[in-house]
Design a protein around this motif. Structure first.
Motif, PDB file in Angstrom:
ATOM      1  N   UNK A   1       0.844  -1.181   0.000  1.00 57.18           N
ATOM      2  CA  UNK A   1       0.000   0.000   0.000  1.00 57.18           C
ATOM      3  C   UNK A   1       0.894   1.251   0.000  1.00 57.18           C
ATOM      4  N   UNK A   2       0.563   2.167  -0.854  1.00 57.57           N
ATOM      5  CA  UNK A   2       1.336   3.394  -0.988  1.00 57.57           C
ATOM      6  C   UNK A   2       0.807   4.445  -0.016  1.00 57.57           C
ATOM      7  N   UNK A   3       1.709   5.164   0.611  1.00 55.20           N
ATOM      8  CA  UNK A   3       1.355   6.225   1.542  1.00 55.20           C
ATOM      9  C   UNK A   3       0.925   7.441   0.723  1.00 55.20           C
ATOM     10  N   UNK A   4      -0.292   7.908   0.919  1.00 56.35           N
ATOM     11  CA  UNK A   4      -0.823   8.993   0.106  1.00 56.35           C
ATOM     12  C   UNK A   4      -0.656  10.353   0.794  1.00 56.35           C
ATOM     13  N   UNK A   5      -0.764  11.383  -0.007  1.00 62.87           N
ATOM     14  CA  UNK A   5      -0.668  12.741   0.532  1.00 62.87           C
ATOM     15  C   UNK A   5      -1.831  13.024   1.479  1.00 62.87           C
ATOM     16  N   UNK A   6      -2.984  12.458   1.176  1.00 63.00           N
ATOM     17  CA  UNK A   6      -4.149  12.646   2.048  1.00 63.00           C
ATOM     18  C   UNK A   6      -3.903  12.038   3.432  1.00 63.00           C
ATOM     19  N   UNK A   7      -3.284  10.864   3.459  1.00 62.40           N
ATOM     20  CA  UNK A   7      -2.956  10.234   4.743  1.00 62.40           C
ATOM     21  C   UNK A   7      -1.945  11.090   5.508  1.00 62.40           C
ATOM     22  N   UNK A   8      -0.977  11.641   4.801  1.00 58.14           N
ATOM     23  CA  UNK A   8       0.018  12.509   5.443  1.00 58.14           C
ATOM     24  C   UNK A   8      -0.652  13.746   6.034  1.00 58.14           C
ATOM     25  N   UNK A   9      -1.602  14.330   5.303  1.00 53.24           N
ATOM     26  CA  UNK A   9      -2.316  15.515   5.817  1.00 53.24           C
ATOM     27  C   UNK A   9      -3.082  15.182   7.094  1.00 53.24           C
ATOM     28  N   UNK A  10      -3.737  14.023   7.112  1.00 53.54           N
ATOM     29  CA  UNK A  10      -4.489  13.630   8.307  1.00 53.54           C
ATOM     30  C   UNK A  10      -3.558  13.463   9.503  1.00 53.54           C
ATOM     31  N   UNK A  11      -2.421  12.841   9.291  1.00 52.44           N
ATOM     32  CA  UNK A  11      -1.446  12.656  10.373  1.00 52.44           C
ATOM     33  C   UNK A  11      -0.915  14.007  10.838  1.00 52.44           C
ATOM     34  N   UNK A  12      -0.600  14.884   9.898  1.00 55.72           N
ATOM     35  CA  UNK A  12      -0.075  16.208  10.252  1.00 55.72           C
ATOM     36  C   UNK A  12      -1.115  17.029  11.011  1.00 55.72           C
ATOM     37  N   UNK A  13      -2.361  16.955  10.577  1.00 53.01           N
ATOM     38  CA  UNK A  13      -3.429  17.693  11.264  1.00 53.01           C
ATOM     39  C   UNK A  13      -3.584  17.188  12.699  1.00 53.01           C
ATOM     40  N   UNK A  14      -3.584  15.878  12.882  1.00 50.24           N
ATOM     41  CA  UNK A  14      -3.720  15.302  14.220  1.00 50.24           C
ATOM     42  C   UNK A  14      -2.520  15.680  15.096  1.00 50.24           C
ATOM     43  N   UNK A  15      -1.329  15.638  14.519  1.00 52.65           N
ATOM     44  CA  UNK A  15      -0.118  15.997  15.266  1.00 52.65           C
ATOM     45  C   UNK A  15      -0.152  17.459  15.675  1.00 52.65           C
ATOM     46  N   UNK A  16      -0.509  18.318  14.751  1.00 50.33           N
ATOM     47  CA  UNK A  16      -0.573  19.751  15.044  1.00 50.33           C
ATOM     48  C   UNK A  16      -1.611  20.039  16.122  1.00 50.33           C
ATOM     49  N   UNK A  17      -2.742  19.369  16.072  1.00 49.41           N
ATOM     50  CA  UNK A  17      -3.785  19.551  17.084  1.00 49.41           C
ATOM     51  C   UNK A  17      -3.265  19.143  18.464  1.00 49.41           C
TER      52      UNK A  17
END
Length: 93
Positions: A1-17
């Motif tokens: 499974x390829x890591x998508x930009x959308x998945x990265x955004x979700x992780x970044x948003x959760x981390x920033x929160x």
């Protein structure tokens, strides 16, 4: 499974929160700008690792006859070569 930009955004948003809630950062820009920068950094790193994978695969392919003669474990060699090249180039895996 390829890591998508959308998945990265979700992780970044959760981390920033989480970081914001714990007071671990002082933001100088908008949340969206920070998320975009974080996502870009992650995707660039993934791109570097994918390029490294392609290079290691090319090296193994170039020496495939020698490897077949020695019956070496291709997967193990792939990991060792990748780790060595990453260390030499300063890439964090």
């Amino acid at each position: 499974m390829r890591f998508t930009e959308d998945a990265a955004k979700r992780i970044c948003r959760a981390t920033l929160t989480r970081w914001s809630a714990k007071g671990m950062i002082r933001k100088k820009g908008t949340d969206e700008a920070l998320i975009a920068a974080m996502t870009a950094a992650i995707m660039a790193d993934i791109g570097r690792e994918e390029a490294l994978d392609r290079e290691v695969e090319a090296l193994l392919e170039k020496h495939s006859q020698e490897l077949n003669a020695t019956q070496a474990n291709a997967r193990l060699l792939f990991q060792k070569i990748k780790q060595r090249l990453a260390e030499e180039r300063g890439i964090v895996l």
